[in-house]
Enzyme design. Sequence first.
Site, PDB file in Angstrom:
ATOM      1  N   TYR A   1      39.012 -25.891  32.550  1.00 36.96           N
ATOM      2  CA  TYR A   1      39.878 -25.568  31.403  1.00 36.96           C
ATOM      3  C   TYR A   1      39.026 -25.316  30.158  1.00 36.96           C
ATOM      4  O   TYR A   1      39.324 -24.424  29.365  1.00 36.96           O
ATOM      5  CB  TYR A   1      40.856 -26.714  31.138  1.00 36.96           C
ATOM      6  CG  TYR A   1      41.890 -26.350  30.100  1.00 36.96           C
ATOM      7  CD1 TYR A   1      43.081 -25.732  30.465  1.00 36.96           C
ATOM      8  CD2 TYR A   1      41.664 -26.603  28.746  1.00 36.96           C
ATOM      9  CE1 TYR A   1      44.011 -25.364  29.513  1.00 36.96           C
ATOM     10  CE2 TYR A   1      42.591 -26.242  27.785  1.00 36.96           C
ATOM     11  CZ  TYR A   1      43.758 -25.626  28.173  1.00 36.96           C
ATOM     12  OH  TYR A   1      44.683 -25.260  27.231  1.00 36.96           O
TER      13      TYR A   1
ATOM     14  N   PHE B   1      46.905   4.205  16.906  1.00 39.69           N
ATOM     15  CA  PHE B   1      47.177   3.890  18.304  1.00 39.69           C
ATOM     16  C   PHE B   1      48.421   3.000  18.333  1.00 39.69           C
ATOM     17  O   PHE B   1      48.617   2.170  17.447  1.00 39.69           O
ATOM     18  CB  PHE B   1      45.997   3.220  19.020  1.00 39.69           C
ATOM     19  CG  PHE B   1      46.278   3.091  20.485  1.00 39.69           C
ATOM     20  CD1 PHE B   1      46.308   4.212  21.290  1.00 39.69           C
ATOM     21  CD2 PHE B   1      46.605   1.869  21.042  1.00 39.69           C
ATOM     22  CE1 PHE B   1      46.645   4.112  22.643  1.00 39.69           C
ATOM     23  CE2 PHE B   1      46.943   1.763  22.396  1.00 39.69           C
ATOM     24  CZ  PHE B   1      46.961   2.902  23.187  1.00 39.69           C
ATOM     25  N   THR B   2      49.234   3.180  19.360  1.00 38.16           N
ATOM     26  CA  THR B   2      50.567   2.566  19.407  1.00 38.16           C
ATOM     27  C   THR B   2      50.543   1.055  19.135  1.00 38.16           C
ATOM     28  O   THR B   2      51.205   0.572  18.223  1.00 38.16           O
ATOM     29  CB  THR B   2      51.191   2.835  20.785  1.00 38.16           C
ATOM     30  OG1 THR B   2      50.266   2.393  21.788  1.00 38.16           O
ATOM     31  CG2 THR B   2      51.479   4.324  20.989  1.00 38.16           C
TER      32      THR B   2
ATOM     33  N   ASP C   1      37.967  -0.694  16.912  1.00 41.63           N
ATOM     34  CA  ASP C   1      38.627  -0.721  18.221  1.00 41.63           C
ATOM     35  C   ASP C   1      37.620  -0.132  19.207  1.00 41.63           C
ATOM     36  O   ASP C   1      37.454   1.082  19.299  1.00 41.63           O
ATOM     37  CB  ASP C   1      39.922   0.090  18.188  1.00 41.63           C
ATOM     38  CG  ASP C   1      40.618   0.092  19.541  1.00 41.63           C
ATOM     39  OD1 ASP C   1      39.954  -0.225  20.560  1.00 41.63           O
ATOM     40  OD2 ASP C   1      41.810   0.420  19.601  1.00 41.63           O
TER      41      ASP C   1
ATOM     42  N   LYS D   1      39.279  -0.901  30.019  1.00 40.91           N
ATOM     43  CA  LYS D   1      38.850   0.505  30.065  1.00 40.91           C
ATOM     44  C   LYS D   1      37.343   0.562  30.337  1.00 40.91           C
ATOM     45  O   LYS D   1      36.908   0.324  31.445  1.00 40.91           O
ATOM     46  CB  LYS D   1      39.217   1.198  28.752  1.00 40.91           C
ATOM     47  CG  LYS D   1      40.705   1.510  28.588  1.00 40.91           C
ATOM     48  CD  LYS D   1      41.532   0.364  28.157  1.00 40.91           C
ATOM     49  CE  LYS D   1      42.897   0.766  27.668  1.00 40.91           C
ATOM     50  NZ  LYS D   1      43.746  -0.395  27.383  1.00 40.91           N
TER      51      LYS D   1
ATOM     52  N   ARG E   1      52.266  11.636  25.520  1.00 43.09           N
ATOM     53  CA  ARG E   1      51.624  11.210  24.264  1.00 43.09           C
ATOM     54  C   ARG E   1      52.087  12.164  23.166  1.00 43.09           C
ATOM     55  O   ARG E   1      51.333  12.980  22.651  1.00 43.09           O
ATOM     56  CB  ARG E   1      50.097  11.236  24.374  1.00 43.09           C
ATOM     57  CG  ARG E   1      49.521  10.248  25.362  1.00 43.09           C
ATOM     58  CD  ARG E   1      49.395   8.819  24.864  1.00 43.09           C
ATOM     59  NE  ARG E   1      50.592   8.024  24.908  1.00 43.09           N
ATOM     60  CZ  ARG E   1      50.592   6.695  24.689  1.00 43.09           C
ATOM     61  NH1 ARG E   1      49.495   6.042  24.430  1.00 43.09           N
ATOM     62  NH2 ARG E   1      51.719   6.024  24.703  1.00 43.09           N
TER      63      ARG E   1
ATOM     64  N   PHE F   1      58.093   4.060  24.340  1.00 46.72           N
ATOM     65  CA  PHE F   1      57.670   4.943  25.436  1.00 46.72           C
ATOM     66  C   PHE F   1      57.545   4.193  26.756  1.00 46.72           C
ATOM     67  O   PHE F   1      57.697   4.770  27.817  1.00 46.72           O
ATOM     68  CB  PHE F   1      56.322   5.603  25.077  1.00 46.72           C
ATOM     69  CG  PHE F   1      55.299   4.594  24.631  1.00 46.72           C
ATOM     70  CD1 PHE F   1      54.492   3.963  25.541  1.00 46.72           C
ATOM     71  CD2 PHE F   1      55.209   4.229  23.293  1.00 46.72           C
ATOM     72  CE1 PHE F   1      53.587   2.997  25.141  1.00 46.72           C
ATOM     73  CE2 PHE F   1      54.299   3.266  22.874  1.00 46.72           C
ATOM     74  CZ  PHE F   1      53.494   2.636  23.808  1.00 46.72           C
TER      75      PHE F   1
HETATM   76  C1  P61 Z   1      46.018   3.264  27.629  1.00 45.38           C
HETATM   77  F1  P61 Z   1      50.728   4.062  26.637  1.00 45.38           F
HETATM   78  N1  P61 Z   1      45.412   1.614  26.085  1.00 45.38           N
HETATM   79  O1  P61 Z   1      45.300   4.065  27.002  1.00 45.38           O
HETATM   80  P1  P61 Z   1      45.693  -3.384  25.908  1.00 45.38           P
HETATM   81  N2  P61 Z   1      43.302   0.316  21.768  1.00 45.38           N
HETATM   82  C2  P61 Z   1      43.137   1.413  22.508  1.00 45.38           C
HETATM   83  C3  P61 Z   1      43.772   1.494  23.741  1.00 45.38           C
HETATM   84  O2  P61 Z   1      43.620   2.588  24.466  1.00 45.38           O
HETATM   85  C4  P61 Z   1      44.580   0.399  24.197  1.00 45.38           C
HETATM   86  C5  P61 Z   1      44.693  -0.742  23.367  1.00 45.38           C
HETATM   87  C6  P61 Z   1      44.048  -0.757  22.173  1.00 45.38           C
HETATM   88  C7  P61 Z   1      46.134   1.897  27.142  1.00 45.38           C
HETATM   89  C8  P61 Z   1      47.230   0.999  27.690  1.00 45.38           C
HETATM   90  C9  P61 Z   1      48.438   1.354  26.918  1.00 45.38           C
HETATM   91  O3  P61 Z   1      50.836   3.211  24.130  1.00 45.38           O
HETATM   92  C10 P61 Z   1      50.169   2.500  25.072  1.00 45.38           C
HETATM   93  O4  P61 Z   1      44.614  -4.027  26.692  1.00 45.38           O
HETATM   94  C11 P61 Z   1      42.316   2.531  22.001  1.00 45.38           C
HETATM   95  O5  P61 Z   1      46.486  -2.381  26.646  1.00 45.38           O
HETATM   96  O6  P61 Z   1      46.549  -4.401  25.220  1.00 45.38           O
HETATM   97  C12 P61 Z   1      45.300   0.477  25.405  1.00 45.38           C
HETATM   98  O7  P61 Z   1      44.895  -2.603  24.760  1.00 45.38           O
HETATM   99  C13 P61 Z   1      45.525  -1.906  23.760  1.00 45.38           C
HETATM  100  C14 P61 Z   1      49.171   2.464  27.259  1.00 45.38           C
HETATM  101  C15 P61 Z   1      48.670   0.782  25.679  1.00 45.38           C
HETATM  102  C16 P61 Z   1      50.041   3.018  26.343  1.00 45.38           C
HETATM  103  C17 P61 Z   1      49.554   1.332  24.772  1.00 45.38           C
HETATM  104  O8  P61 Z   1      46.611   3.574  28.667  1.00 45.38           O
END
Ligand code: P61
Length: 466
Positions: free
Chosen positions: A81, A133-134, A224, A267, A391, A458
């Site tokens: 833990y 970013f979303t 980021d 990623k 997107r 979305f």
């Molecule tokens: C993706 F449709 N990305 O690209 P988490 N910053 C950035 C990202 O690309 C990102 C996160 C933060 C995704 C998953 C995803 O609108 C969407 O680990 C540049 O997913 O929490 C994530 O990181 C967030 C898909 C997220 C989406 C949001 O496919």
Amino acid sequence: MAEHQKSSDRKRSWAEPYKIKMVEPVRITTREERETALSEAGYNTFLLKSNDVYIDLLTDSGTSAMSDRQWAGMMMGDEAYAGSRNFYHLEDAVRKYYGYKHLVPTHQGRAAEHMISQILISQGDIIPGNMYFTTTKLHQELAGGTFVDIIIDEAHDPADLHSFKGNVDLDKLEDLITEHGPDKIPYVSIATTVNMAGGQPISLKNLKELRKLCDHHNIMIVHDMTRVAENAYMIQKNEKEYSDWSVSDIVVEICNQTDAATMSAKKDALVNIGGFLAVNDDEIFDKARNMVVVYEGLHTYGGMAGRDMEALAIGITESVDYDHIRARVGQVQYLGEKLIDAGIPVVKPIGTHGVFLDAKAFLPHLNQDQLPAQSLAGAIYLDSGVRAMERGVVSAGRNPETGEHNYPKLELVRLTIPRRVYTQAHMDVVAESIEAVYANREQITGLKFVYEPEYLRFFQSRFERL
Ligand code: P61
């Protein structure tokens, strides 16, 4: 010899620097089966079952194939833990490969965004950034801030060939500082690479100029760093001054320009789950380390199992390996070039994590209220079982004050390539499908919302054909 020459010969193809030792079958469906699946999913590719998908280009997030070394690392998980040895290994990797002082692990990127937003943003603050970013923008808004886009105008034009469309327009930032005062701007939010712009990199020249400007006004930069290795590779390729640097050194140089970072390790860093917040400031670290125990878990695991932290520590080292990153981006560009050659409208230059179709140019007979990118993602799935992601206007959500749709200039469909998962033949099949859909594009009709959740709509919205 520079590392990019090391890899035998630059003129040779980008072939994968690995061989395959385990396979996962995928299912090829009939058009009839896909019609049923898509209609049951409310025409939202996020709501399809992966069993009904042939080639899954929804996202590169958490979909990478881990290496044998990472799997071996999973077996070395210390599930204590508190004080797991895997945490210390991960902390060493973050310090060595990224250069940040403190690490707070999280289950994925948005948890780190939540913490840094809550710690740094006050009601009424402005957060400028190189395109929204979303999840990042939502957490900034939930903390009382307003995001303002300060990316260069070229980033909003799919046809513009600027090599660094992720760059910040420093004049836009200066105007914001003059208008609101530096005290209202807790930090500038900088992504490497810029996802919503088509996976476009920022140059080190621009980032260093931004650092100077921010230092002058005492404004922090929050990075980021989700796809920082991909960004570094594009700098090595296209920014002359750094062509002799290793990708790994460029990554550290990027991080050195910034004060803190949020990371979705799903990623670049080649794991299926994980993320972190990294900071240099001791006081911010103290606050984040306290906050993580409220929302995620103890500060030495923060939502990840010990084995996940081990796989991540190893994934970080693999992510900056030249042969890996060259093949990764090479595969994306292979698909992009194929589509360009076939006359398909895509965002140019091709980015690093996916190929983005320009849905406005693809479907000129649909206006943005008819949700062209959402419709196009559905049409591609129907044609071949290839799953892509909208997107555009659906992803952009609504203005929190007026309640109106945000209408982004870029209305895109993202064909996102998971790392080390698909072959060149898969890319060929994808290109053939896009070409077939393009040939029959007049038949594609628009969609309308029939269900729309409050946050990040979305993911879960449902649609009907017009
Ligand atoms: C993706 F449709 N990305 O690209 P988490 N910053 C950035 C990202 O690309 C990102 C996160 C933060 C995704 C998953 C995803 O609108 C969407 O680990 C540049 O997913 O929490 C994530 O990181 C967030 C898909 C997220 C989406 C949001 O496919």
